[in-house]
Structure formats: structure tokens, C-alpha cells
Design an enzyme around this catalytic site. Structure first.
Site, PDB file in Angstrom:
ATOM      1  N   ASN A   1      -1.963   2.481   2.522  1.00 26.65           N
ATOM      2  CA  ASN A   1      -2.417   3.537   3.467  1.00 26.65           C
ATOM      3  C   ASN A   1      -0.779   4.085   2.791  1.00 26.65           C
ATOM      4  O   ASN A   1      -0.052   3.529   2.435  1.00 26.65           O
ATOM      5  CB  ASN A   1      -2.217   3.031   4.739  1.00 26.65           C
ATOM      6  N   SER A   2      -1.248   5.151   2.713  1.00 27.06           N
ATOM      7  CA  SER A   2      -0.619   6.151   2.175  1.00 27.06           C
ATOM      8  C   SER A   2       0.050   6.160   0.899  1.00 27.06           C
ATOM      9  O   SER A   2      -0.779   5.759  -0.368  1.00 27.06           O
ATOM     10  CB  SER A   2       0.328   7.105   3.535  1.00 27.06           C
TER      11      SER A   2
END
Length: 679
Positions: free
Chosen positions: A290-291
Site C-alpha cells: 500500500n502507498s
């Protein structure tokens, strides 16, 4: 997938492919690039792999973890604090998603999210000696492993955070499936070197003198003793961070770091079992991040030319794509050609104009009231010829229009003030230093990091702040009293947000520093060319080699806007793979980057985490049962509404799963480099 299954066992030390190894064969030798630091077993009651023994109930309403001695936390206390993520039942945690919820059915599990098993901590290095060193790795092996098939979930962690950051968000999914889960900090994790005390983190978060920690340190700045003394004489109390100051440009190795941790997982699982039971032929491997962990997951998919990975999930990926004039993104009547932007490009642009734009934002925009010096920033921009308007309201509107013209979507404007409150100056300075391979002593753009007092002046970091920093520091400033410092303030070094710009004489959020950071991203100075050369080392090519991949992004992400990352990647992928591609892109309405649910966020947003879990479910069903993956689409959701601070609980109907056959107005179309995103 059939082609992947023809691969033999992985030769772990070198990453090549070898014939299948019999189950009774000797365990492969330990890879030369590996150092295993610790091993522990958790009973699933007093302590566990997901909630550190607290259960989801403790994450929802229990007290935050503490320390018997705040100045000398134990490794166990730091681990517990690192894993703690306060849940919000109104936002759906613990009810609609979470470690205690079976995502597909909504059934609550009796163990309250606790999972027993084993945990290993290790370091890996780039065996060629060119890339990252001291890449931290956490391997979790559930006690109840899958009886259906061997499986590994590889998670490059979010941000520059500690290894435990993503467990309670989505890493637990792999443990629930009976898979081993291996996390990596990508060479950019929570290593904090306080130069004044010359102390560093060990891999378990405890602190020690740098000389004592030696090779067991997360990170120690590459400074000779005399150079360190000289820096402290000029700039006392400064702090170095692993991501910013390792001189390794870690992002250039993120994909390979992920692949290396998978090789480690194979080796450790077989060493633990005592025989070669985990081979590439009998083990499913999924990468999920994520990110910037999502960006690393995509880089791993591109780098994997040996077929080590079966599938990839990338949540709101901080992925930076190579320039491509043929790529086009069409959205809301606007077509953007070559639409990708590098992180430093959009961070430094936003860092210039967002504080001035604040007065033009809605009065209830989260964080707007905290931007107290908008007038000063606007006046300084006007003096520099970067705005044309003469009065503050007009200047704010002009700044906001420039942000829109740059490429930000109109609908993310509600989050611009909050985006600025999450200190893009500190993040940009971190990435400038990392990409340019600058050391802590270089203090690029006159910026450094230190603890500060109430007036913003550098002071020695309190002992308890350093002692707990493994659990509190996000791999950089700010945390506690530690923040970014403007060393060029004419009144003396001061916290950047309070400082005076030398050229303007105003407290304008250090416009001079912001202009310098902008020059690093797009300018032509020798330092800027050095930074831009570092960026060129990792730009994505979009070739995922035909494997199934799902990208999930929130439409209202203002930290890593979909307009600059996921949408351009989708267009680039269609050029790189054409009809061979197997990428799906789900853009979720009313979801933002951080998953926040406090006042001002509770009424407006839905959790993206739920869709990361659904993406993992979809990949699992596809790999194990041949189920089709829902196509690229906009997922329509309904925010909670109500009054800020007292929004009604999120209901399942408000967050529907991606449709197997989306309506025509929801389908995302991509062909020959053109991605069309529905309104």
C-alpha cells in the site's frame, strides 16, 4: 499462470531456476546476503502475530500500549506499540473488515483477530553491493498453516515505517489463509540515528550506541567521527534517518528488495521444516503493498523475470512512471497526455501553492484552520512573480487554480489543507536527499532534522522520545518534538513552519526552502541533476509480464493522487503489454489515502482497506479456482453523512464489492495507451 507453474524450484542464493528438489533433500545453504537476527514463538493468547495479544476488542477500545520504563522500553513493548492501530467500529473496523472478520462473508471470528505462530527478524543486503544495505525483514509463520497449498504473501511496508505497520491493515489476510507473510522495509524503514548521543536502532527497536550495534543496526549515518563532530559543532542536535540519509537511493532497489525477501522466506521456511518442502512449483506467491509499498509491489512485478511471483495487489501505489507521449488519461472532459508525475514533482508543486490556496477552500475543509500564515505565503509568491493577483482572496483563488491546472482533480480540493498539514516539505526533503544520495551533513536546501522546543529552536531529543522512536517515528520527521528545521533562517535555525525566509523576511513557511526543493525536482543545477538522475533509476515501465495484477486507488486521494500514479500506470501498462496484459484497476469513490475517520473525515469517506482485502480475495480465487477477476471499474460507494464527529456507522450496502459486470457508466476502458475514467 500455467507458464509460471512450469518453473522449478528457486535457487535461493542466486535467484536462478533449478530443477525440482526432492522433499527429503538437504536444506539449501544460508544465502550470503542474509543475517537472521531473532526468532520467537507466540501462543496466540498472551501474544500473537496480529494484535500483540490485545485482540480487535483491545484495538477498538483498550488503552494504548505503554512502557514500564519510558526511557528503556523492552523489545516486546516496542513491538506491541508498533503494532497498535486504533480501530474505529463506526468506520467498519471489526465489523465489516479487520483481523476478526471473514471478508467474503462478514462472519466474525471467535479468536478476535489473534493468530498464533512464529516470527523471524532478519536483514538482507544487495549481494552486488550496489543497492540497499540493512534491508529489514519480518517473516511471520502461522501455527495453522494452509493444508490446501503452500503460500507466501510478501508485503513491502507502507511509507518509511516500521516492519509491523501493515499487519493489522491487510497483512493478516495471508495469515488467515495459512500463508507465511514476509514484510520488508525496502531499505527505507524506521532507522533513527541521533548524532548527538550517537545512538541507533537495533532491528527490534531497542537503542544502542552505534559502535556497539555495529552490523546489527537498522541504520547508522556514514560519517567518520571527526565529520560527525564537525556537523554537530555547526548544527547541534541533528538526527539522521535511514530513508533520507543512507546514500543508497533505496527506491531504485525496491523491486529487487521484495524479490529477495521472497527468496529469504523460501529458505527460512525450508530451514525451519528441515527439508525442501517449499518450492516454486508447489507454492503460491502474492505480493501486496500500500502507498509506496504498493509502488514497490508493482516494481517487483516488473523486475520478476524468473517467475517468482504469481500475482500482485497494489493499493494506492506511489509508483512513478517513465515519460510516454503516447499515454493518455481522459477524465471529466480533460485529456492529459504523458500524464504521470514523479512524487517530487507533485509534492514540491503542492508545497509551493497549497498554503496560499487555503483561504479559497471550503471553511470546513479538514486542516484549513491550521494554516495560519496563508497571507504571508501568498504575499511572498506575489513578490516572486509566481502569482499575479493583488489581494489575498484573489491570490488564494489563483493559487488553487494553478494547482488544478497542474493536474490535481477538482474533487480532491477538500483535502488540500490536510495534505499540507502532513508536511510535504519534510517528505520532499527526505526524497530529495534519498534520490540524490546526499548524506545528513549535506543539509540540502538548508534543511535538516532535529527535536525543537516551543519556539522551534533545535534542542537535544528527550531520552524517552528517542527510546520510543521505533514505535512512533514514521521513518522521518515529524514525530513528537522532532521536525524539519530551516537552517537558513536569518534569526537562527528554526522549525520550518515557524521560520523566516531569508529573501522575504517573512514567516511564510520558508518559501525559499520550498523554491529550492522545487528546483531539485525540475531545475538544472548540479544538485538537481543529481536528484533527477536518481529518479530515472526507478521509473516504471508498465510491463507486468502477463501476471494477474489488481490496483486499488481512492478517487479522493490527495497524498498520492490517482491522476499522477495509478491512472498513468494503467495507460502505460496497456502500451507495454497490449492484449497480453492482465491488469485490473478499481477506483473507489469517496476513499482517501490515510483511512482517517475523525471529525471532518467520518462524514465524507469510506475505507480503502476493505477493497485491498477484497482484491486479495479476488486474486486468491483466480489463482486457486480460476475465477475471473472483476474488470477495471469505478466502485460507487456512499459516505456515512451526518454531522462531523457523529456520523452514523458505515453499513455494508454503502461499500459494495467490485461488480463482476459493471454498468457501462462505471467501466474503465483502456486501449492502446488511452485510459478513459468515468465521471
Amino acid at each position: 499462470m500455467a507458464a509460471v507453474r512450469l518453473l522449478g524450484a528457486l535457487l535461493l542464493a542466486g535467484g536462478a531456476v533449478a530443477p525440482p528438489v526432492p522433499a527429503a533433500a538437504e536444506v539449501a545453504p544460508r544465502p550470503a546476503w542474509l543475517r537472521v537476527e531473532s526468532h520467537r514463538t507466540l501462543d496466540g493468547l498472551s501474544d500473537d502475530l496480529v494484535t500483540a495479544g490485545r485482540g480487535v476488542g483491545g484495538l477498538l477500545s483498550g488503552p494504548a500500549p505503554g512502557y514500564a520504563d519510558p526511557r528503556a522500553p523492552t523489545a516486546e513493548e516496542l513491538r506491541r506499540a508498533s503494532m497498535f492501530r486504533r480501530g474505529d467500529a463506526g468506520f467498519g473496523f471489526g465489523r465489516l473488515f479487520g483481523p476478526n472478520v471473514e471478508t467474503a462473508t462478514g462472519r466474525l471470528l471467535e479468536d478476535d483477530g489473534r493468530i498464533a505462530g512464529e516470527e523471524y527478524l532478519a536483514f538482507t543486503d544487495d549481494p552486488a553491493g550496489r543497492g540497499s544495505r540493512h534491508v529489514a525483514v519480518l517473516l511471520q509463520v502461522p501455527r495453522d498453516r494452509s493444508g490446501e497449498r503452500n503460500c507466501i504473501l510478501a508485503v513491502p511496508v507502507n511509507g518509511s515505517s516500521a516492519l509491523f505497520r501493515d499487519i493489522v491493515d491487510f497483512g493478516f489476510w495471508g495469515l488467515r489463509r495459512g500463508c507465511a507473510v514476509v514484510y520488508t522495509d525496502k531499505g527505507a524503514g524506521n532507522g533513527v540515528h541521533d548524532l548527538g548521543t550517537d545512538t541507533v536502532h537495533r532491528i527490534d527497536g531497542t537503542r544502542a550506541p552505534a559502535a556497539e550495534a555495529g552490523e546489527h543496526a537498522h541504520f547508522a549515518a556514514d560519517l567518520a567521527p571527526e565529520a560527525r563532530r564537525r556537523l554537530l559543532a555547526e548544527a547541534p542536535h541533528r538526527i539522521a534517518f535511514k530513508h533520507a540519509h543512507s546514500r543508497r537511493n533505496a527506491e531504485a532497489g525496491w523491486g529487487e528488495d521484495v524479490l529477495r525477501t521472497i527468496r529469504y522466506a523460501f529458505w527460512q521456511l525450508n530451514e525451519r521444516a528441515g527439508s525442501e518442502r517449499f518450492t516454486r512449483a508447489n507454492t503460491l506467491v502474492i505480493v501486496a503493498g500500500n502507498s509506496n509499498g504498493g509502488g514497490a509491489a508493482l516494481y517487483a512485478g516488473e523486475a520478476d523475470d524468473a517467475g517468482l511471483v504469481d500475482a500482485v495487489l497494489a493499493g494506492e501505489p506511489q509508483v512513478q512512471v517513465r515519460p510516454e507521449a503516447r499515454a493518455v488519461v481522459a477524465y471529466r472532459g480533460r485529456e492529459r497526455r504523458d500524464p504521470g508525475r514523479t512524487l517530487l514533482d507533485y509534492f514540491t508543486f503542492g508545497n509551493l501553492y497549497l498554503p496560499c490556496a487555503a483561504p479559497a477552500l471550503p471553511e470546513d475543509a479538514p486542516g484549513r484552520a491550521g494554516i495560519a500564515r496563508a497571507a504571508e505565503r501568498c504575499a511572498s509568491l506575489r513578490e516572486k512573480g509566481l502569482l499575479a493577483a493583488d489581494d489575498l482572496p484573489a491570490q488564494a483563488r489563483e493559487a488553487l487554480e494553478r494547482v488544478h491546472a497542474y493536474g490535481y482533480d477538482r474533487e480532491v480540493e477538500i483535502l488540500h489543507a490536510h495534505n499540507y498539514s502532513v508536511v510535504p516539505d519534510a517528505t520532499a526533503a527526505k526524497y530529495v536527499s534519498a534520490h540524490g544520495r546526499f548524506g545528513v551533513e549535506d543539509r540540502v536546501c538548508g534543511l535538516s532534522f532535529a527535536a525543537v522546543d516551543a519556539e522551534g529552536r533545535p534542542v537535544a531529543a528527550p531520552p524517552e522520545v528517542l527510546a520510543q522512536s521505533f514505535a512512533t517515528a514514521p521513518g522521518g520527521a515529524p514525530f513528537g518534538p522532532v521536525d524539519i528545521v530551516n537552517d537558513r533562517d536569518p534569526t537562527g535555525p528554526r522549525r520550518n513552519a515557524l521560520s523566516v525566509s531569508p529573501s522575504t523576511g517573512r514567516q511564510d513557511y520558508n518559501l525559499d526552502g520550498a523554491l529550492c526543493l522545487r528546483e531539485m525536482a525540475v531545475g538544472g543545477s548540479p544538485e538537481a541533476r543529481r536528484v533527477q538522475a536518481g529518479i530515472a533509476e526507478f521509473l516504471a515501465n508498465g510491463n507486468l509480464r502477463g501476471r494477474p495484477v489488481i490496483i486499488v486507488h481512492g478517487r479522493l486521494d490527495d497524498r498520492v493522487p490517482a491522476a499522477f500514479s495509478s491512472r498513468p500506470y494503467l495507460a502505460l501498462n496497456s502500451l507495454a503489454e497490449g492484449d497480453r496484459g492482465n491488469l485490473r484497476y478499481w477506483e473507489v469513490e469517496n476513499a482517501e489515502h490515510f483511512g482517517l475517520s475523525g471529525p471532518g473525515f467520518d462524514t465524507r469517506f469510506v475505507p480503502l482497506n476493505l477493497y485491498l482485502l477484497r482484491g486479495l480475495d479476488a486474486l486468491w480465487a483466480h489463482l486457486t479456482a480460476g475465477a475471473p477477476i472483476p474488470p477495471s471499474q469505478v466502485v460507487r460507494t456512499t459516505p456515512r453523512g451526518g454531522r462531523a464527529g457523529s456520523a452514523p456507522p458505515l453499513v455494508a450496502a454503502a461499500v459494495p464489492p467490485p461488480a463482476a459486470e459493471p454498468a457501462a457508466g462505471d467501466r474503465i476502458e483502456v486501449r492502446a495507451g488511452r485510459a478513459a475514467i468515468p465521471d
